[in-house]
Design an enzyme around this catalytic site. Structure first.
Site, PDB file in Angstrom:
ATOM      1  N   GLY A 192       0.920  -1.342  -0.341  1.00  0.00           N
ATOM      2  CA  GLY A 192       0.187   0.182  -0.257  1.00  0.00           C
ATOM      3  C   GLY A 192       1.114   1.266  -0.182  1.00  0.00           C
ATOM      4  CG  ASP A 198      -1.382  -5.697 -16.302  1.00  0.00           C
ATOM      5  OD1 ASP A 198      -1.730  -4.910 -15.851  1.00  0.00           O
ATOM      6  OD2 ASP A 198      -0.752  -6.697 -16.463  1.00  0.00           O
ATOM      7  CB  ALA A 232       8.398   5.971 -11.770  1.00  0.00           C
ATOM      8  CD  GLU A 233       4.102   1.929  -9.448  1.00  0.00           C
ATOM      9  OE1 GLU A 233       4.708   0.673  -9.818  1.00  0.00           O
ATOM     10  OE2 GLU A 233       4.356   2.217  -8.187  1.00  0.00           O
ATOM     11  CB  VAL A 276      -9.231  -9.130 -13.909  1.00  0.00           C
ATOM     12  CG1 VAL A 276      -7.730  -9.330 -14.007  1.00  0.00           C
ATOM     13  CG2 VAL A 276      -9.747 -10.504 -13.941  1.00  0.00           C
ATOM     14  CG  HIS A 296       7.252   1.252  -5.206  1.00  0.00           C
ATOM     15  ND1 HIS A 296       7.633  -0.104  -5.271  1.00  0.00           N
ATOM     16  CD2 HIS A 296       6.115   1.392  -5.072  1.00  0.00           C
ATOM     17  CE1 HIS A 296       6.841  -1.261  -4.636  1.00  0.00           C
ATOM     18  NE2 HIS A 296       5.547   0.134  -4.774  1.00  0.00           N
ATOM     19  CG  HIS A 325       1.633  -3.020 -15.105  1.00  0.00           C
ATOM     20  ND1 HIS A 325       1.354  -4.134 -14.578  1.00  0.00           N
ATOM     21  CD2 HIS A 325       2.748  -2.870 -16.208  1.00  0.00           C
ATOM     22  CE1 HIS A 325       2.302  -5.360 -14.900  1.00  0.00           C
ATOM     23  NE2 HIS A 325       2.997  -4.476 -15.906  1.00  0.00           N
ATOM     24  CG  ASN A 383      -3.264  -1.410 -12.964  1.00  0.00           C
ATOM     25  OD1 ASN A 383      -3.316  -1.452 -11.552  1.00  0.00           O
ATOM     26  ND2 ASN A 383      -2.577  -2.156 -13.919  1.00  0.00           N
ATOM     27  CG  ASN A 437       1.070   3.794  -5.834  1.00  0.00           C
ATOM     28  OD1 ASN A 437       2.288   4.253  -5.778  1.00  0.00           O
ATOM     29  ND2 ASN A 437       1.789   2.286  -6.113  1.00  0.00           N
TER      30      ASN A 437
END
Ligand code: GRF
Length: 190
Positions: free
Chosen positions: A11, A139, A167-168, A85, A165, A102, A100, A13
């Site tokens: 968690g 995806d 970058a996310e 999904v 991460h 990825h 989402n 993000n």
């Protein structure tokens, strides 16, 4: 904008979005023991614990998730480390409003939980992060935003995962703001 998060893992993000002040109004998990669920409890964010074994079918579980999010007025669903999904009942309610994140530059290294390891094994010089719209194809929904991440000499799965991460943590907030613009001009969920 009222955001609902689906989470199955640590968690980070989710934590980042809350730290940045996004209006996270509900969290749903299929793994009640995961770190993301623990964070939601700590922060008092409404949490739906939807273990598959409590439901007769995937569709029943997803209908419960749909009702939970609708009940909390969710306008955008963010899959942030969600390892399932979504089935028809959920997609029909929130179609076009589910994103989402990825850990690769899709379409490269799609379709699994090991995109970081796949990128290392492939010997490519860069990978990255992608935020895309969620459809019934894993995806494979339309890409909203991507950020490349270099793979450096000596990288391990852990060091590369950390860089992806980071970058996310930039990309997902930017994609939510983009969706906010879109949703402001489209009809309500229901
Ligand atoms: C992220 O790398 C995301 O791209 C992938 O799952 C991971 C979740 O990480 N779908 P966290 O649980 O947000 O730390």
């Amino acid at each position: 904008m009222r955001v609902g998060i689906c989470v199955s893992g640590q968690g980070s993000n989710l934590r980042n979005l809350v730290a940045r002040g996004f209006e996270v109004v509900a969290v749903a998990t299929n793994r009640p023991s995961c770190g993301g669920a623990a964070f939601a409890r700590e922060r008092g964010i409404p949490l739906a614990e939807l273990s598959q074994r409590a439901f007769a079918s995937v569709e029943d579980r997803d209908a419960a998730m749909r009702d939970f999010f609708i009940g909390h007025g969710v306008e955008l669903v963010v899959d942030a480390g969600y390892d399932r999904v979504h089935s028809a009942p959920f997609l029909e309610a929130f179609g076009g409003r589910i994103i989402n994140v990825h850990p690769s530059l899709l379409p490269a290294f799609a379709g699994g939980m090991d995109a970081i390891e796949q990128a290392l094994a492939a010997g490519v010089e860069r990978t990255g992060a992608t935020v895309h719209l969620v459809t019934d194809r894993l995806d494979a929904g339309p890409i909203l935003m991507q950020e490349p991440v270099p793979i450096l000499p000596g990288d391990t799965a852990d060091s590369l995962r950390q860089r992806v991460h980071e970058a996310e943590y930039r990309l997902l907030p930017a994609a939510i703001r983009m969706m906010e613009e879109r949703i402001a001009h489209s009809p309500a969920v229901g």
